[in-house]
Design a protein around this motif. Structure first.
Motif, PDB file in Angstrom:
ATOM      1  N   MET A  30      11.628   8.095 -38.729  1.00 25.55           N
ATOM      2  CA  MET A  30      11.474   9.445 -39.251  1.00 25.55           C
ATOM      3  C   MET A  30      12.030   9.560 -40.669  1.00 25.55           C
ATOM      4  N   ILE A  31      13.173   8.929 -40.907  1.00 24.75           N
ATOM      5  CA  ILE A  31      13.766   8.961 -42.247  1.00 24.75           C
ATOM      6  C   ILE A  31      12.873   8.221 -43.234  1.00 24.75           C
ATOM      7  N   GLU A  32      12.373   7.046 -42.818  1.00 20.33           N
ATOM      8  CA  GLU A  32      11.478   6.270 -43.690  1.00 20.33           C
ATOM      9  C   GLU A  32      10.208   7.041 -44.031  1.00 20.33           C
ATOM     10  N   GLU A  33       9.751   7.865 -43.090  1.00 20.20           N
ATOM     11  CA  GLU A  33       8.526   8.649 -43.298  1.00 20.20           C
ATOM     12  C   GLU A  33       8.791   9.962 -44.026  1.00 20.20           C
ATOM     13  N   GLY A  34      10.061  10.272 -44.276  1.00 18.29           N
ATOM     14  CA  GLY A  34      10.397  11.507 -44.959  1.00 18.29           C
ATOM     15  C   GLY A  34      10.207  12.750 -44.104  1.00 18.29           C
ATOM     16  N   ARG A  35      10.439  12.624 -42.811  1.00 16.86           N
ATOM     17  CA  ARG A  35      10.248  13.747 -41.889  1.00 16.86           C
ATOM     18  C   ARG A  35      11.267  14.850 -42.133  1.00 16.86           C
ATOM     19  N   ASP A  36      10.984  15.997 -41.542  1.00 17.71           N
ATOM     20  CA  ASP A  36      11.815  17.180 -41.678  1.00 17.71           C
ATOM     21  C   ASP A  36      13.244  16.899 -41.207  1.00 17.71           C
ATOM     22  N   CYS A  37      14.217  17.395 -41.953  1.00 18.26           N
ATOM     23  CA  CYS A  37      15.635  17.179 -41.656  1.00 18.26           C
ATOM     24  C   CYS A  37      15.994  17.672 -40.255  1.00 18.26           C
ATOM     25  N   GLU A  38      15.492  18.814 -39.874  1.00 11.91           N
ATOM     26  CA  GLU A  38      15.807  19.370 -38.559  1.00 11.91           C
ATOM     27  C   GLU A  38      15.314  18.461 -37.440  1.00 11.91           C
ATOM     28  N   ASP A  39      14.129  17.899 -37.607  1.00  9.95           N
ATOM     29  CA  ASP A  39      13.590  16.977 -36.606  1.00  9.95           C
ATOM     30  C   ASP A  39      14.446  15.716 -36.505  1.00  9.95           C
ATOM     31  N   VAL A  40      14.881  15.199 -37.656  1.00 11.76           N
ATOM     32  CA  VAL A  40      15.704  13.988 -37.682  1.00 11.76           C
ATOM     33  C   VAL A  40      17.034  14.244 -36.978  1.00 11.76           C
ATOM     34  N   VAL A  41      17.666  15.366 -37.313  1.00  9.17           N
ATOM     35  CA  VAL A  41      18.965  15.681 -36.708  1.00  9.17           C
ATOM     36  C   VAL A  41      18.829  15.904 -35.202  1.00  9.17           C
ATOM     37  N   THR A  42      17.762  16.552 -34.779  1.00  7.58           N
ATOM     38  CA  THR A  42      17.528  16.773 -33.348  1.00  7.58           C
ATOM     39  C   THR A  42      17.403  15.444 -32.619  1.00  7.58           C
ATOM     40  N   GLN A  43      16.652  14.517 -33.191  1.00  9.75           N
ATOM     41  CA  GLN A  43      16.479  13.196 -32.569  1.00  9.75           C
ATOM     42  C   GLN A  43      17.790  12.410 -32.589  1.00  9.75           C
ATOM     43  N   LEU A  44      18.536  12.523 -33.673  1.00  8.37           N
ATOM     44  CA  LEU A  44      19.824  11.838 -33.771  1.00  8.37           C
ATOM     45  C   LEU A  44      20.808  12.378 -32.734  1.00  8.37           C
TER      46      LEU A  44
END
Length: 94
Positions: A30-44
């Protein structure tokens, strides 16, 4: 202190760890793809919870073995010393 996992205990811990591994891979992607911060934090956060649950399951198994007397004397530690070590491990996850 050596923990012994059998059958369902081992499968449960391994499943939790594999789930966390997949979630962490997803976070990296997700980070490599530049996904939304909220989505990244939720997955983390989901990965973190999966790791915590695996850790608690490992500690619970050790505590159960200690209380059942299965660990006493395996490395020269008394039951009280083992309980203190397990408590320290438990608190490291809190």
């Amino acid at each position: 202190m050596e923990l012994r996992f059998e059958g369902d205990e081992l499968a449960s811990v391994l499943n939790r760890l594999r789930r966390a591994q997949g979630q962490i891979s997803g976070v990296v992607r997700m980070i490599e793809e530049g996904r939304d911060c909220e989505d990244v934090v939720t997955q983390l956060a989901a990965a973190s919870r999966a790791l915590d649950r695996a850790g608690f399951a490992i500690i619970a198994t050790g505590l159960q073995q200690c209380l059942n007397g299965e660990q006493e004397g395996t490395d020269g530690a008394t039951t009280e010393q083992m309980k203190a070590r397990l408590e320290k491990l438990f608190l490291s996850l809190a």
